[in-house]
Design an enzyme around this catalytic site. Structure first.
Site, PDB file in Angstrom:
ATOM      1  N   GLY A  12      11.826 -34.867  47.247  1.00  0.00           N
ATOM      2  CA  GLY A  12      11.367 -34.020  46.148  1.00  0.00           C
ATOM      3  C   GLY A  12      11.210 -32.551  46.477  1.00  0.00           C
ATOM      4  N   ASN A  14      13.427 -30.112  45.944  1.00  0.00           N
ATOM      5  CA  ASN A  14      13.877 -29.362  44.768  1.00  0.00           C
ATOM      6  C   ASN A  14      12.911 -29.540  43.617  1.00  0.00           C
ATOM      7  OD1 ASN A  14      16.403 -27.870  45.156  1.00  0.00           O
ATOM      8  ND2 ASN A  14      17.197 -29.854  45.799  1.00  0.00           N
ATOM      9  N   LEU A  87      22.970 -43.909  38.593  1.00  0.00           N
ATOM     10  CA  LEU A  87      23.811 -43.468  37.487  1.00  0.00           C
ATOM     11  C   LEU A  87      22.990 -43.425  36.203  1.00  0.00           C
ATOM     12  CD1 LEU A  87      26.740 -42.715  36.695  1.00  0.00           C
ATOM     13  CD2 LEU A  87      27.079 -45.131  36.133  1.00  0.00           C
ATOM     14  N   ILE A  88      23.161 -42.358  35.442  1.00  0.00           N
ATOM     15  CA  ILE A  88      22.427 -42.189  34.187  1.00  0.00           C
ATOM     16  C   ILE A  88      23.076 -43.076  33.122  1.00  0.00           C
ATOM     17  CG2 ILE A  88      21.706 -40.541  32.409  1.00  0.00           C
ATOM     18  CD1 ILE A  88      20.412 -40.103  35.171  1.00  0.00           C
ATOM     19  N   ASN A 102      22.545 -31.631  36.799  1.00  0.00           N
ATOM     20  CA  ASN A 102      22.377 -32.235  38.118  1.00  0.00           C
ATOM     21  C   ASN A 102      22.705 -31.210  39.194  1.00  0.00           C
ATOM     22  OD1 ASN A 102      22.096 -34.408  40.066  1.00  0.00           O
ATOM     23  ND2 ASN A 102      24.315 -34.442  40.226  1.00  0.00           N
ATOM     24  N   HIS A 104      24.167 -31.044  43.099  1.00  0.00           N
ATOM     25  CA  HIS A 104      24.905 -31.845  44.081  1.00  0.00           C
ATOM     26  C   HIS A 104      25.074 -31.009  45.354  1.00  0.00           C
ATOM     27  CE1 HIS A 104      27.488 -35.082  45.414  1.00  0.00           C
ATOM     28  NE2 HIS A 104      28.313 -34.152  45.886  1.00  0.00           N
ATOM     29  N   ASP A 145      28.918 -37.233  39.138  1.00  0.00           N
ATOM     30  CA  ASP A 145      29.383 -35.912  39.579  1.00  0.00           C
ATOM     31  C   ASP A 145      30.656 -35.410  38.888  1.00  0.00           C
ATOM     32  OD1 ASP A 145      27.236 -35.889  41.413  1.00  0.00           O
ATOM     33  OD2 ASP A 145      28.443 -36.990  42.877  1.00  0.00           O
ATOM     34  N   GLU A 170      22.883 -25.729  53.564  1.00  0.00           N
ATOM     35  CA  GLU A 170      23.051 -26.079  52.154  1.00  0.00           C
ATOM     36  C   GLU A 170      21.695 -26.131  51.452  1.00  0.00           C
ATOM     37  OE1 GLU A 170      23.104 -28.191  48.574  1.00  0.00           O
ATOM     38  OE2 GLU A 170      22.243 -29.095  50.379  1.00  0.00           O
TER      39      GLU A 170
END
Length: 190
Positions: A12, A14, A87-88, A102, A104, A145, A170
């Site tokens: 968590g 982000n 998956l949503i 989202n 990624h 994605d 990243e």
């Protein structure tokens, strides 16, 4: 006021960054943090910051009546996936079309799809000998994605960089740019 829900599966970082970023404003409120991962660290972080949380089983997450009731009860206008690996379901994608994004940890379309999350992505980037990596923010579709890219930020990596170095580089992009991208997206739809 735009009420947002953040869907998470892990630590968590982000999620916490977004909650803090929007905590002093009057235009955006993080109203819900939702997970399907019992014990996700993000839930404790959200609770400590005064945000309502919900933990659903994977089966319950696919129950349209239950999920949509949670969204309605929390007056959710917009959904952000921040390290959410499930998956949503199509019903949620349809209900929040143009209102769900989202993040990624790679430069899509490379290193996306089922199973490509977290460390797995960074290991694949390293194994491929890439000389740059980055983050992508994209609209959510009903496939992993594959939604339209909103923004990408890049960082150089070297042959000497370890997977941990790549993760750190990243992650710094995410901490710096993700809240700003979210804010711009929200401004464009309000």
């Amino acid at each position: 006021m735009v009420n947002i829900a953040i869907f998470v599966s892990g630590k968590g970082t982000n999620c916490e960054n977004l909650i803090r970023y929007f905590s002093n404003g009057d235009k955006v409120k993080v109203s819900l943090v939702l997970t399907t991962t019992p014990g996700a660290e993000a839930i404790g972080k959200a609770k400590a910051l005064g945000v309502t949380t919900s933990c659903l089983s994977h089966g319950d997450f696919n129950n349209d009546g239950l999920v949509m009731a949670i969204m309605k009860d929390n007056k959710i206008d917009f959904i952000i996936l921040a390290g959410f690996i499930q998956l949503i379901p199509s019903f949620l994608v349809r209900a929040y079309e143009g209102r769900m994004i989202n993040i990624h940890p790679a430069l899509l379309p490379k290193y996306g799809g089922k199973g490509m999350y977290g460390r797995h992505v960074h290991e694949a980037v390293k194994a491929a000998g890439e000389r740059q990596t980055g983050m992508t923010v994209h609209w959510v579709s009903d496939k992993y994605d594959e939604g339209t890219v909103i923004a990408q930020y890049k960082v150089a990596i070297s042959e000497e960089d370890t997977v941990e170095d790549i993760i750190q580089k990243e992650h710094e992009l995410e901490m710096r740019y993700f809240p700003v991208v979210v804010e711009k997206v929200l401004e464009s739809i309000v």
